[in-house]
Design a protein around this motif. Structure first.
Motif, mmCIF file in Angstrom:
data_model
loop_
_atom_site.group_PDB
_atom_site.id
_atom_site.type_symbol
_atom_site.label_atom_id
_atom_site.label_comp_id
_atom_site.label_asym_id
_atom_site.label_seq_id
_atom_site.Cartn_x
_atom_site.Cartn_y
_atom_site.Cartn_z
ATOM 1 N N VAL A 180 47.296 56.221 -0.368
ATOM 2 C CA VAL A 180 47.366 56.242 -1.829
ATOM 3 C C VAL A 180 46.125 55.612 -2.446
ATOM 4 O O VAL A 180 45.601 56.122 -3.437
ATOM 5 C CB VAL A 180 48.648 55.536 -2.319
ATOM 6 N N GLU A 181 45.633 54.538 -1.853
ATOM 7 C CA GLU A 181 44.468 53.865 -2.437
ATOM 8 C C GLU A 181 43.225 54.753 -2.383
ATOM 9 O O GLU A 181 42.393 54.728 -3.286
ATOM 10 C CB GLU A 181 44.196 52.509 -1.775
ATOM 11 N N LEU A 182 43.107 55.581 -1.351
ATOM 12 C CA LEU A 182 41.972 56.507 -1.275
ATOM 13 C C LEU A 182 42.127 57.642 -2.287
ATOM 14 O O LEU A 182 41.150 58.063 -2.909
ATOM 15 C CB LEU A 182 41.819 57.069 0.135
ATOM 16 N N ALA A 183 43.345 58.122 -2.461
ATOM 17 C CA ALA A 183 43.603 59.159 -3.467
ATOM 18 C C ALA A 183 43.298 58.618 -4.862
ATOM 19 O O ALA A 183 42.707 59.313 -5.699
ATOM 20 C CB ALA A 183 45.051 59.645 -3.371
ATOM 21 N N TYR A 184 43.676 57.374 -5.113
ATOM 22 C CA TYR A 184 43.394 56.749 -6.396
ATOM 23 C C TYR A 184 41.886 56.633 -6.627
ATOM 24 O O TYR A 184 41.399 56.932 -7.720
ATOM 25 C CB TYR A 184 44.051 55.374 -6.484
ATOM 26 N N ALA A 187 27.879 57.573 -2.835
ATOM 27 C CA ALA A 187 28.246 56.333 -2.148
ATOM 28 C C ALA A 187 29.759 56.143 -2.134
ATOM 29 O O ALA A 187 30.345 55.789 -1.106
ATOM 30 C CB ALA A 187 27.563 55.137 -2.815
ATOM 31 N N THR A 188 30.397 56.396 -3.267
ATOM 32 C CA THR A 188 31.855 56.257 -3.349
ATOM 33 C C THR A 188 32.561 57.241 -2.437
ATOM 34 O O THR A 188 33.472 56.869 -1.685
ATOM 35 C CB THR A 188 32.332 56.459 -4.804
ATOM 36 N N LEU A 189 32.139 58.497 -2.486
ATOM 37 C CA LEU A 189 32.774 59.507 -1.639
ATOM 38 C C LEU A 189 32.523 59.244 -0.161
ATOM 39 O O LEU A 189 33.393 59.495 0.676
ATOM 40 C CB LEU A 189 32.295 60.906 -2.025
ATOM 41 N N SER A 190 31.358 58.698 0.160
ATOM 42 C CA SER A 190 31.067 58.342 1.555
ATOM 43 C C SER A 190 32.008 57.245 2.049
ATOM 44 O O SER A 190 32.506 57.302 3.169
ATOM 45 C CB SER A 190 29.619 57.881 1.704
ATOM 46 N N LYS A 191 32.262 56.255 1.189
ATOM 47 C CA LYS A 191 33.195 55.185 1.549
ATOM 48 C C LYS A 191 34.608 55.732 1.736
ATOM 49 O O LYS A 191 35.319 55.340 2.664
ATOM 50 C CB LYS A 191 33.198 54.100 0.478
ATOM 51 N N ILE A 192 35.014 56.644 0.847
ATOM 52 C CA ILE A 192 36.345 57.250 0.954
ATOM 53 C C ILE A 192 36.449 58.039 2.254
ATOM 54 O O ILE A 192 37.443 57.934 2.980
ATOM 55 C CB ILE A 192 36.646 58.145 -0.273
ATOM 56 N N LEU A 193 35.424 58.821 2.560
ATOM 57 C CA LEU A 193 35.430 59.598 3.798
ATOM 58 C C LEU A 193 35.501 58.681 5.010
ATOM 59 O O LEU A 193 36.313 58.894 5.915
ATOM 60 C CB LEU A 193 34.193 60.491 3.890
ATOM 61 N N SER A 194 34.693 57.648 5.020
ATOM 62 C CA SER A 194 34.685 56.712 6.139
ATOM 63 C C SER A 194 36.056 56.062 6.324
ATOM 64 O O SER A 194 36.564 55.957 7.445
ATOM 65 C CB SER A 194 33.621 55.642 5.901
ATOM 66 N N SER A 195 36.670 55.660 5.230
ATOM 67 C CA SER A 195 37.996 55.045 5.299
ATOM 68 C C SER A 195 39.047 56.042 5.761
ATOM 69 O O SER A 195 39.963 55.683 6.495
ATOM 70 C CB SER A 195 38.405 54.496 3.933
ATOM 71 N N SER A 196 38.909 57.288 5.344
ATOM 72 C CA SER A 196 39.908 58.290 5.726
ATOM 73 C C SER A 196 39.801 58.642 7.203
ATOM 74 O O SER A 196 40.796 59.008 7.831
ATOM 75 C CB SER A 196 39.795 59.553 4.866
ATOM 76 N N LEU A 197 38.623 58.495 7.783
ATOM 77 C CA LEU A 197 38.467 58.770 9.214
ATOM 78 C C LEU A 197 39.186 57.717 10.047
ATOM 79 O O LEU A 197 39.635 57.996 11.161
ATOM 80 C CB LEU A 197 36.987 58.828 9.590
#
Length: 68
Positions: free
Chosen positions: A11-15, A40-50
């Motif tokens: 949920v936090e990544l979707a937010y 940068a933001t999308l890269s962090k989201i991608l990294s966290s989602s992996l």
């Protein structure tokens, strides 16, 4: 959110994604982030989602239902 995910996503990544998208379409152009900020933001989201494990969400939802 895509219904095919059946609520199984961080949920936090979707937010964060929704917040970034909202900023990108701000009425005042000065309030919009730069491309490098979005990247940068999308890269962090991608990294966290992996690193995200779908079973974490399942365990979280089970613990909530047992606590009721």
């Amino acid at each position: 959110m895509d219904g095919m995910l059946r609520g199984e996503y961080p949920v936090e990544l979707a937010y964060s994604m929704a917040e970034t998208a909202s900023k990108c379409v701000a009425v005042d152009l000065n309030d919009r982030p730069s491309v490098s900020e979005v990247f940068a933001t999308l890269s962090k989201i991608l990294s966290s989602s992996l690193d995200w494990d779908p079973s974490d969400e399942l365990e979280h939802s089970r613990s909530l239902s047992h606590g009721r």
